[in-house]
Design an enzyme around this catalytic site. Structure first.
Site, mmCIF file in Angstrom:
data_model
loop_
_atom_site.group_PDB
_atom_site.id
_atom_site.type_symbol
_atom_site.label_atom_id
_atom_site.label_comp_id
_atom_site.label_asym_id
_atom_site.label_seq_id
_atom_site.Cartn_x
_atom_site.Cartn_y
_atom_site.Cartn_z
ATOM 1 N N ILE A 278 -5.751 4.061 -2.048
ATOM 2 C CA ILE A 278 -6.669 4.554 -3.072
ATOM 3 C C ILE A 278 -7.153 3.393 -3.945
ATOM 4 C CG2 ILE A 278 -6.887 6.064 -5.079
ATOM 5 C CD1 ILE A 278 -4.666 7.836 -3.801
ATOM 6 N N GLY A 279 -6.215 2.571 -4.388
ATOM 7 C CA GLY A 279 -6.564 1.450 -5.272
ATOM 8 C C GLY A 279 -7.552 0.490 -4.633
ATOM 9 N N GLU A 280 -7.427 0.295 -3.317
ATOM 10 C CA GLU A 280 -8.323 -0.646 -2.629
ATOM 11 C C GLU A 280 -9.675 -0.032 -2.309
ATOM 12 O OE1 GLU A 280 -6.225 -2.113 0.871
ATOM 13 O OE2 GLU A 280 -4.435 -2.358 -0.348
ATOM 14 N N ARG B 165 -9.446 11.058 -0.736
ATOM 15 C CA ARG B 165 -10.850 11.167 -0.293
ATOM 16 C C ARG B 165 -11.336 12.609 -0.359
ATOM 17 N NH1 ARG B 165 -10.294 7.558 4.949
ATOM 18 N NH2 ARG B 165 -8.242 8.410 4.553
ATOM 19 N N HIS C 223 8.217 0.322 -3.846
ATOM 20 C CA HIS C 223 6.962 -0.420 -3.578
ATOM 21 C C HIS C 223 7.070 -1.877 -4.005
ATOM 22 C CE1 HIS C 223 4.361 3.480 -4.004
ATOM 23 N NE2 HIS C 223 4.641 3.250 -2.735
ATOM 24 N N ARG D 109 11.756 -3.119 7.098
ATOM 25 C CA ARG D 109 11.546 -2.602 5.751
ATOM 26 C C ARG D 109 12.676 -1.624 5.448
ATOM 27 N NH1 ARG D 109 8.515 2.587 3.808
ATOM 28 N NH2 ARG D 109 8.573 2.195 1.583
ATOM 29 N N GLU E 286 2.227 -5.579 3.024
ATOM 30 C CA GLU E 286 3.689 -5.567 2.989
ATOM 31 C C GLU E 286 4.286 -6.189 4.259
ATOM 32 O OE1 GLU E 286 2.837 -1.551 1.727
ATOM 33 O OE2 GLU E 286 4.774 -1.509 0.726
ATOM 34 N N ASN F 86 -0.465 7.262 -0.889
ATOM 35 C CA ASN F 86 0.117 8.605 -0.918
ATOM 36 C C ASN F 86 1.255 8.648 -1.928
ATOM 37 O OD1 ASN F 86 -1.373 10.185 0.884
ATOM 38 N ND2 ASN F 86 -0.492 9.018 2.578
ATOM 39 N N GLY F 87 2.045 7.571 -1.930
ATOM 40 C CA GLY F 87 2.991 7.335 -3.013
ATOM 41 C C GLY F 87 2.298 6.373 -3.966
ATOM 42 N N LYS G 211 7.014 2.685 12.346
ATOM 43 C CA LYS G 211 5.811 1.837 12.364
ATOM 44 C C LYS G 211 6.223 0.436 12.781
ATOM 45 C CE LYS G 211 3.442 3.947 8.489
ATOM 46 N NZ LYS G 211 3.414 3.872 7.065
ATOM 47 N N ASN H 27 9.285 -0.581 10.450
ATOM 48 C CA ASN H 27 9.517 0.334 9.343
ATOM 49 C C ASN H 27 9.908 1.678 9.942
ATOM 50 O OD1 ASN H 27 9.450 2.003 7.144
ATOM 51 N ND2 ASN H 27 7.340 1.524 6.548
ATOM 52 N N ASP I 214 -4.994 14.414 0.024
ATOM 53 C CA ASP I 214 -5.721 13.189 0.348
ATOM 54 C C ASP I 214 -6.789 12.899 -0.706
ATOM 55 O OD1 ASP I 214 -6.371 11.514 3.157
ATOM 56 O OD2 ASP I 214 -8.046 11.712 1.745
ATOM 57 N N ARG J 204 3.619 14.538 -4.699
ATOM 58 C CA ARG J 204 4.728 14.461 -5.661
ATOM 59 C C ARG J 204 4.198 14.630 -7.079
ATOM 60 N NH1 ARG J 204 6.853 8.881 -3.542
ATOM 61 N NH2 ARG J 204 6.670 9.408 -1.340
HETATM 62 P P1 ADP Z 1 0.739 5.325 2.079
HETATM 63 O O1 ADP Z 1 1.306 5.464 0.710
HETATM 64 O O2 ADP Z 1 1.081 6.470 2.983
HETATM 65 O O3 ADP Z 1 0.895 3.955 2.703
HETATM 66 P P2 ADP Z 1 -2.044 4.550 1.792
HETATM 67 O O4 ADP Z 1 -1.788 3.362 0.944
HETATM 68 O O5 ADP Z 1 -2.616 4.359 3.142
HETATM 69 O O6 ADP Z 1 -0.821 5.533 1.874
HETATM 70 O O7 ADP Z 1 -3.066 5.475 0.966
HETATM 71 C C1 ADP Z 1 -3.464 6.741 1.401
HETATM 72 C C2 ADP Z 1 -4.462 7.290 0.375
HETATM 73 O O8 ADP Z 1 -5.587 6.394 0.330
HETATM 74 C C3 ADP Z 1 -5.011 8.671 0.721
HETATM 75 O O9 ADP Z 1 -4.994 9.485 -0.442
HETATM 76 C C4 ADP Z 1 -6.436 8.381 1.129
HETATM 77 O O10 ADP Z 1 -7.309 9.436 0.805
HETATM 78 C C5 ADP Z 1 -6.764 7.168 0.285
HETATM 79 N N1 ADP Z 1 -7.905 6.445 0.841
HETATM 80 C C6 ADP Z 1 -7.963 5.744 1.990
HETATM 81 N N2 ADP Z 1 -9.216 5.272 2.206
HETATM 82 C C7 ADP Z 1 -9.961 5.711 1.157
HETATM 83 C C8 ADP Z 1 -11.329 5.585 0.790
HETATM 84 N N3 ADP Z 1 -12.188 4.911 1.529
HETATM 85 N N4 ADP Z 1 -11.714 6.146 -0.382
HETATM 86 C C9 ADP Z 1 -10.834 6.837 -1.138
HETATM 87 N N5 ADP Z 1 -9.543 6.999 -0.845
HETATM 88 C C10 ADP Z 1 -9.107 6.455 0.284
#
Ligand code: ADP
Length: 397
Positions: free
Chosen positions: A330-332, A283, A179, A90, A383, A210-211, A17, A10, A281, A240
């Site tokens: 975030i979702g996970e 978190r 995505h 990618r 992915e 992040n996105g 990456k 990527n 971020d 964004r």
């Molecule tokens: P990208 O879109 O760059 O691939 P990721 O899917 O890795 O990003 O997501 C990054 C986001 O996930 C950040 O906002 C980070 O704070 C959040 N995140 C990662 N781990 C946790 C966690 N344990 N609890 C809450 N948010 C998290």
């Protein structure tokens, strides 16, 4: 024992990456990241069998090229190079031209390059990465897997803007969505976990990283998605703004803002960062909110409210809904985000199973709503695995 491996690349504008995926198990044998390209502290770091290592790149010179060369040496040192059977790249934008994975040849490479107008930050960087990989591995077949491809099944009513059609005809202005690889993967996984065939499964996939974007998947196909002509649209994100009254742009231009100012404000200084004044971020936002930071609280509320609003609006794209699927960093991982989103969806019958949602926080994924209520689940995205699998499928076709 030797295994067939697919190298997934990527290539971004200032980073590259990579992941070496076992074509049978899907395990990542080696993962790595080259970053700060174009700067004096450019470097490559990687992880192999639990061990992390890194090295600096020469301060000057082509960092994409250097990173790939370092990767080749690393693969030789680790004795993995001879097991690589294909390379999957990618690619963010496939426009209307690419609705599936393709084998890369000179013609395809030109077409990816020609789509740079639609993805000025991404496609030129992909082309650089692909060229470097072709030079380093001239004997390996290389494939392009597009972020936009999964969304090419959207109906016209979902992908057209209410604009003069001339803008679509002249400039290709329409919703493309991004995505796609992630939405595709988690929708397929959801079908498996629900014990249904993918083409009979209807889900709303919620990729929050992040996105961030949401997708309505009807019978296995994307029928609507929240990112649009660009990845700035839809949900609020790390930096964004997401959906915005277009009149604001007009207003700011009347105040003397130019294109660069707007680009910076809407893409780099908005979202979590802009609203909280603190961090992009999630978190950090949650921690600050728990300590009573007003900006962080507002950012969290706007974010989760918007996610829920999008989920609700995408119900009209489907006749039935099997599950809402959370994925992405975030979702996970963010229990409070999922919890707040489900609370907003109470009117539809969603009831959080707090114990299950808590477990999902610690890596145990699956359904997070109470028995006999509508289903929401957590599925980690992958992915790289999709890119490897699609490359292999074409290799063996
Ligand atoms: P990208 O879109 O760059 O691939 P990721 O899917 O890795 O990003 O997501 C990054 C986001 O996930 C950040 O906002 C980070 O704070 C959040 N995140 C990662 N781990 C946790 C966690 N344990 N609890 C809450 N948010 C998290």
């Amino acid at each position: 024992m030797s295994h067939s491996l697919v190298l997934v690349i990527n290539s971004g504008s200032s980073s590259l990456k990579f992941a070496l995926i076992d074509a049978v198990s899907g395990d990542a044998r080696l993962t790595g990241l080259g970053e700060c390209f174009g700067l004096s502290d450019a470097s490559v770091s990687w992880k192999y069998e639990g061990e992390k290592a890194s090295c600096a790149l020469d301060a000057t010179g082509n960092h994409h090229q250097q990173a790939i060369e370092r990767l080749v040496t690393l693969l030789e040192e680790l004795g993995l190079k001879q097991d690589i059977i294909a390379i999957g790249h990618r690619v963010v934008h496939g426009g209307e031209r690419f609705s599936q994975t393709v084998k890369i040849d000179a013609h395809v490479l030109n077409e990816i390059d020609a789509l740079s107008e639609l993805a000025p930050l991404h496609n030129p960087a992909h082309v650089i990465g692909i060229r470097a990989a072709m030079q380093a591995f001239p004997y390996l077949p290389q494939y392009a897997v597009f972020d936009t491809a999964f969304h090419q099944t959207m109906p016209a009513k979902a992908y057209h803007y209410a604009l003069p059609q001339k803008l679509y005809q002249d400039y290709g202005i329409r919703r493309y969505g991004f995505h796609g690889t992630s939405h595709y993967f988690v929708s397929q996984e959801a079908a498996k976990q629900l014990g249904k065939s993918a083409d009979a499964t209807n889900v709303i996939t919620v990729h929050l990283g992040n996105g961030a974007s949401i997708c309505a998947v009807r019978e296995g196909k994307s029928v609507d998605t929240s990112m649009g002509f660009t990845p700035t649209a839809g949900l609020m994100m790390g930096t964004r703004c997401g959906d915005l009254d277009p009149g604001i742009i007009d207003f700011l231009m009347s105040k003397g803002w130019n294109q660069a100012d707007l680009q910076q404000a809407l893409n780099k200084e908005a979202g979590f960062l802009g609203v909280s004044g603190l961090t992009s971020d999630c978190r950090g936002i949650v921690e600050a909110m728990e300590q009573g930071h007003e900006g962080a609280k507002l950012a969290f509320e706007i974010f989760t409210y918007r996610v829920a609003k999008y989920i609700a609006s995408y119900m009209v794209s489907l006749d039935e809904l099997d599950a809402i699927v959370f994925t992405g960093g975030i979702g996970e991982n963010s229990l409070p985000v999922r919890s707040a989103v489900l609370k907003h969806l109470k009117i539809f019958g969603y009831r959080e199973d707090t114990a299950a949602n808590e477990k999902a926080r610690f890596g145990e994924k699956g359904i997070i709503t109470k028995p006999n209520t509508p289903i929401a689940m957590v599925i980690p995205t992958n992915e790289e695995w999709v890119i490897a699998k699609e490359s292999m499928a074409l290799l063996h076709a």
